[in-house]
Enzyme design. Structure first.
Site, PDB file in Angstrom:
ATOM      1  CE1 TYR A 226     -20.396  36.175 -25.425  1.00 34.87           C
ATOM      2  CE2 TYR A 226     -18.823  34.683 -24.410  1.00 34.87           C
ATOM      3  CZ  TYR A 226     -19.201  35.500 -25.457  1.00 34.87           C
ATOM      4  OH  TYR A 226     -18.387  35.642 -26.533  1.00 34.87           O
TER       5      TYR A 226
ATOM      6  CG  ASP B 167     -18.780  41.899 -29.477  1.00 32.09           C
ATOM      7  OD1 ASP B 167     -19.022  40.907 -28.760  1.00 32.09           O
ATOM      8  OD2 ASP B 167     -17.627  42.299 -29.704  1.00 32.09           O
TER       9      ASP B 167
ATOM     10  CG  HIS C 230     -16.011  38.722 -29.911  1.00 36.78           C
ATOM     11  ND1 HIS C 230     -17.096  38.789 -29.086  1.00 36.78           N
ATOM     12  CD2 HIS C 230     -15.472  37.499 -29.700  1.00 36.78           C
ATOM     13  CE1 HIS C 230     -17.218  37.657 -28.411  1.00 36.78           C
ATOM     14  NE2 HIS C 230     -16.236  36.859 -28.765  1.00 36.78           N
TER      15      HIS C 230
HETATM   16  C1  PPY Z   1     -15.485  33.270 -28.688  1.00 40.88           C
HETATM   17  O1  PPY Z   1     -15.206  32.132 -29.073  1.00 40.88           O
HETATM   18  O2  PPY Z   1     -15.350  34.255 -29.387  1.00 40.88           O
HETATM   19  C2  PPY Z   1     -15.995  33.486 -27.380  1.00 40.88           C
HETATM   20  O3  PPY Z   1     -16.233  34.600 -27.033  1.00 40.88           O
HETATM   21  C3  PPY Z   1     -16.185  32.383 -26.465  1.00 40.88           C
HETATM   22  C4  PPY Z   1     -17.299  31.502 -26.739  1.00 40.88           C
HETATM   23  C5  PPY Z   1     -17.035  30.172 -26.718  1.00 40.88           C
HETATM   24  C6  PPY Z   1     -18.052  29.306 -26.920  1.00 40.88           C
HETATM   25  C7  PPY Z   1     -19.326  29.778 -27.099  1.00 40.88           C
HETATM   26  C8  PPY Z   1     -19.578  31.115 -27.109  1.00 40.88           C
HETATM   27  C9  PPY Z   1     -18.559  31.989 -26.929  1.00 40.88           C
END
Ligand code: PPY
Length: 500
Positions: free
Chosen positions: A240, A268, A360
């Site tokens: 991220y 995404d 995702h």
């Molecule tokens: C998701 O939960 O889909 C993730 O990719 C992980 C996540 C967890 C917490 C904040 C942002 C993303």
């Protein structure tokens, strides 16, 4: 260097208010008074632990170094003499007792025969919040269900009489050996579901030659995961991108130094999807709902676990950033979350080494198409331009994979490998490392049988002619109901719990 101060439990307890708020995390004392209103998860949850040891609540949802990197060093007050901290006798709720009893009555691992079994067990034995966070998808959860259905719209065209006495499903992914054409895709916050978190994946993957993608938001620290690796074990990193690019640069370069073999940049999620199962949990717990009803709009509190901690993700990320990533690392770069042929072409032309066709796990844009469906148009478009096949540009698919037969369909249609997230997550939440090993074994058994029945001795022998994907892009497929058959068919059952 100044001596580290040792503090006692009673001293910390003096600072249990909004005006002076100290907490203990991992044996250290922090003054978080000035941070209360900056905390992405809101101040209320910190105040609940003011003057106390917050480690248990902190651990599953923060990377271990979150507090040390976010708080200025003068707020690191010292270490705690743990013998002086009053033990909190926690009442075990009736719900928790029931959950623990169910955990004891889990089906023996021998009775687990497919990935759905892990999901059934996880749903029953996981704490409610963990299940809500892991299983939730965005909006109406149409995409998460479509991810499964897409595979069912592709049918096999098996070949026969090909001497399949020996079949081999091993592969390479980004040039790295993999015992399966499957990698463990990134899932976050593993300690919500198992005390050892993602280390369960690491140990099983190392033992069986499977590649693990480490999540930026794993509960275990990146270094703890790498330190637990078997000799020569391969990892990828899911990234991220932070608003502060310096943090991202350091993180990426550290990963490269520690031997990570591929950088999967999530593209995404400029904003996190609304996952309503996860969001509703917040209303039940931590009485955040009351505050919202009072009309105080603190968005962070009613948004579920994920949204609460996602504010660091940079929504300004764009194609213009790719050269910068190229300049900071020599690792192959893969864009994770491509959903159209147009973006697949842009990705290829931007010089990255691969793409993951992904929605995702159905957690971002609802009614986005399945990765498998996107694969069809991506392969056609890249082929037209002479970009496919190209050994230096790999295509992966993830979302909804539960069977080796799903993987074989994706490979026949042009994918190099497939990412599997939730099934491995549910395997370790239910059975720890052993569960993950069992999941890998199930995949192996299924690959062996399906490759024989399909007439493919190696993955190279899988070709588009082995599948009929003509219905894949049709989102509504009429199938006449065969009522007589339907009424006599006995549905399969899932693994049974022991009688408690
Ligand atoms: C998701 O939960 O889909 C993730 O990719 C992980 C996540 C967890 C917490 C904040 C942002 C993303």
């Amino acid at each position: 260097m100044s001596d580290v101060q040792t503090l006692t439990g009673p001293e910390v307890e003096q600072h249990a208010s909004r005006d002076s708020c100290w907490i203990i995390v991992h044996g250290k004392v922090y003054d978080v008074t000035d941070f209360l209103d900056e905390h992405p998860g809101g101040s209320k949850i910190i105040l609940k632990y003011a003057g106390k040891d917050a480690t248990e609540a902190y651990e599953p949802i923060h990377p271990p170094d979150a507090i040390t990197t976010n708080l200025p060093t003068e707020k690191h007050l010292g270490v705690i003499d743990i013998t002086t901290v009053a033990k909190v006798i926690k009442e075990v709720s009736e719900d928790e007792k029931r959950r623990l009893a169910l955990m004891d009555a889990r089906p023996p691992l021998d009775n687990i025969i497919n990935m759905h079994d892990f999901e059934t067990v996880a749903r029953t034995v996981l704490p409610e919040k963990a299940w809500a966070y892991y299983s939730s998808a965005s909006d109406d959860e149409i995409t998460i269900r479509e991810n499964r259905l897409a595979y069912q719209r592709v049918w096999f065209r098996p070949r026969i009489l090909r001497d399949v006495s020996s079949v081999d499903w091993s592969s390479t992914i980004l040039g790295q050996k993999s015992s399966l054409p499957v990698y463990i895709s990134a899932t976050a916050l593993g300690k919500l579901g198992h005390p050892d978190g993602e280390l369960c994946l690491t140990k099983a993957a190392g033992k069986h030659g499977v590649i693990q993608m480490i999540a930026t938001l794993a509960s275990c620290s990146f270094d703890d995961i790498i330190d637990a690796a078997a000799p020569g074990q391969t990892f990828f990193l899911q990234l991220y991108v932070n608003r502060d690019r310096e943090i991202t640069r350091k993180y990426v370069q550290h990963a490269e130094k520690r031997g990570v073999k591929g950088l999967f940049i999530t593209v995404d999620a400029p904003q996190l999807g609304r996952r309503e199962k996860d969001m509703r949990m917040k209303f039940v717990g931590d009485d955040a709902g009351a505050k919202v009803q009072e009309g105080q709009s603190d968005v962070k509190k009613d948004q579920g676990v994920a949204r609460a901690i996602s504010s660091f993700i940079d929504p300004s990320l764009s194609w213009k950033d790719i050269p910068w990533f190229r300049s900071i690392t020599k690792m192959p770069i893969i864009l994770k979350g491509i959903a159209t042929a147009e973006d697949a072409i842009l990705a290829y032309e931007s010089g990255v080494q691969g793409i993951v066709l992904s929605n995702h796990g159905g957690r971002q844009l609802d009614t986005a198409r399945s990765g498998l469906e996107v694969l069809l148009e991506v392969v056609v478009a890249l082929r037209q331009r002479g970009y496919f096949p190209n050994p230096n540009f790999e295509i992966y698919v993830d979302g909804g994979v539960r069977r080796a037969s799903d993987v074989l369909k994706a490979i026949a249609l042009g994918a190099k490998a497939v990412g599997v997230g939730r099934p491995f997550l549910y395997a370790f939440c239910s059975y720890g490392q052993e569960g993950v090993e069992k999941a890998i074994q199930i995949f192996r058994d299924e690959f062996e049988m399906n490759m024989r029945l399909l007439g493919a001795r190696t993955l190279n022998e899988l070709e588009p002619e082995m599948v009929d994907a003509t219905a894949l892009t049709q989102h509504v497929v009429m199938v006449p109901q065969d009522n007589l058959y339907q009424n006599t068919y006995q549905p399969l059952t899932v693994a049974q719990f022991k009688q408690s």
